[in-house]
Design an enzyme around this catalytic site. Structure first.
Site, PDB file in Angstrom:
ATOM      1  N   SER A  71       0.847  -1.363  -0.081  1.00 25.37           N
ATOM      2  CA  SER A  71      -0.029  -0.074   0.064  1.00 25.37           C
ATOM      3  C   SER A  71       0.848   1.037   0.084  1.00 25.37           C
ATOM      4  CB  SER A  71      -0.812  -0.088   1.183  1.00 25.37           C
ATOM      5  OG  SER A  71      -1.849  -1.105   1.192  1.00 25.37           O
ATOM      6  N   HIS A 122       0.045   3.399   4.465  1.00 21.34           N
ATOM      7  CA  HIS A 122      -0.982   3.969   3.426  1.00 21.34           C
ATOM      8  C   HIS A 122      -0.600   5.652   3.587  1.00 21.34           C
ATOM      9  CE1 HIS A 122      -3.050   0.309   4.480  1.00 21.34           C
ATOM     10  NE2 HIS A 122      -3.660   0.278   3.187  1.00 21.34           N
TER      11      HIS A 122
END
Length: 385
Positions: free
Chosen positions: A259, A324
């Site tokens: 991610s 993220h």
């Protein structure tokens, strides 16, 4: 004002001086550095006969592709002087690849590969002059294999551990999941390769599927336009920033998944679309941007839910979601600079060096944090896997 652009009289084409400050000052009495596209066309009509026809075609494309109705002096200089890439200047000056006079959308009789290149050009480049040059110059050599290779490696690792752990959904719930040499674990943070290798493991097929879809749909077109080196730089910086951000802000949690790199690429692309909204000619861009944000939100929400869900094997928590956010920060800084400078040398862009230095400073601070902060703060870490 014009001193920052070079000599007081700029020779745009060797042997033919048709432009200097006085010409620009005539059309730009406010010294703003911009003239309207209408005045720019008048200037081309007056002096265009003195130019090489290929140079004139590039200037007309610059005027056609400028959606805000203004031409920047610096853009003009970059396009016609030595600040454009060597390949671009050589092709225009030698006439080896003539830019097509009509719009790319009006081209007919194109093969499948040519239509794909045209589609990618409209997906990623905001200026018609860049889209035309990319369409005429792209040869699929080298092919865009970096993102494909990373994706294949991630699928192979997932399938290997899927058979080994005998599960495909929520592999993280297996007691042997974190025993792999790939995931980042705070107890094993001295093993430096884990700050990058964690991207090849995923918590389950739901995690891998979302990341793989975004990675292929966004990463492959970007690699086709900007090349493997630049896109690889953004991707790797996002992965590294993700694990370091976890080690600084979520100190007891492990981390897995690509991610960080995926969000770096996607956020850079979305920011580039927003910053060049009027110039981007991709179809259904508002709807597609909304769908991209929905996919990112779903994946991020899944990661947040999993992080705070009771772990299967306490006291070790579930993997962190902070990677993220680290990827997004890389995308909005380094990534945007890379995507904004198609066919430009990054080492000549001051903004690139500013963000690169900030990123390097972050990495150094995070390294020192990992060395000293855990013991100074007496952080109670989960046992090693």
């Amino acid at each position: 004002m014009w001193g920052s652009f070079g000599d007081s009289s700029l020779q745009i084409l060797s042997g033919s001086v048709w432009w200097d400050e006085e010409h620009w000052w005539t059309y730009d009495p406010e010294n703003s550095g911009f003239i309207s596209t209408e005045r720019f066309r008048d200037l081309l009509a007056t002096h265009g006969s003195e130019l090489d026809p290929h140079k004139l075609e590039v200037l007309l494309a610059l005027a056609d592709g400028n959606a805000d109705g203004k031409i920047c002096y610096q853009d003009f200089v970059n396009l016609m002087s030595n600040k454009r890439s060597n390949s671009f200047r050589r092709a225009i000056l030698q006439g080896s690849r003539q830019l097509k006079g009509c719009s790319l959308r009006d081209e007919v009789g194109l093969g499948l590969s040519q239509r794909l290149v045209r589609h990618v050009a409209y997906e990623t480049l905001p200026r018609e002059v860049d889209r035309k040059w990319y369409f005429d110059s792209y040869t699929y050599c080298p092919p865009p294999l970096l993102i494909l290779a990373i994706t294949i490696a991630e699928v192979a690792v997932f399938m290997y551990y899927g058979f080994q752990l005998d599960r495909l959904v929520l592999q993280v719930s297996s007691p042997s999941f974190l025993k792999s040499p790939l995931p980042y674990h705070p107890q094993l943070r001295a093993q430096a390769w884990r700050y990058l290798s964690y991207c090849f493991m995923h918590t389950g097929i739901e995690h891998l599927s979302l990341n793989m879809a975004m990675q292929l749909l966004v990463g492959v077109p970007l690699e086709m336009v900007h090349g493997a080196l630049r896109i690889g730089l953004v991707y790797v910086c996002g992965v590294l920033a993700g694990s370091l951000a976890v080690s600084v802000t979520d100190m007891t949690a492990p981390v897995v998944g690509s991610s960080g790199g995926v969000y770096a690429l996607v956020s850079a692309h979305l920011a580039n679309v927003v910053m060049n909204w009027s110039g981007m000619k991709c179809q259904f861009k508002l709807f597609r941007m909304a769908m991209a944000l929905v996919c990112m939100s779903v994946e991020f929400g899944r990661a947040v839910w999993l992080r705070f869900y009771p772990p299967a094997f306490p006291p070790c928590p579930n993997p962190s979601f902070v990677a993220h956010l680290g990827g997004v920060m890389v995308g909005l800084t380094l990534g945007v600079v890379v995507l904004q400078n198609y066919e430009q040398r990054l080492q000549e862009q001051s903004l690139f060096w500013i963000f690169f230095c900030v990123y390097t400073l972050f990495v150094l601070c995070a390294v020192f944090w990992n060395i000293f902060a855990y013991s100074l703060l007496d952080v109670r870490l989960p046992p090693p896997p």
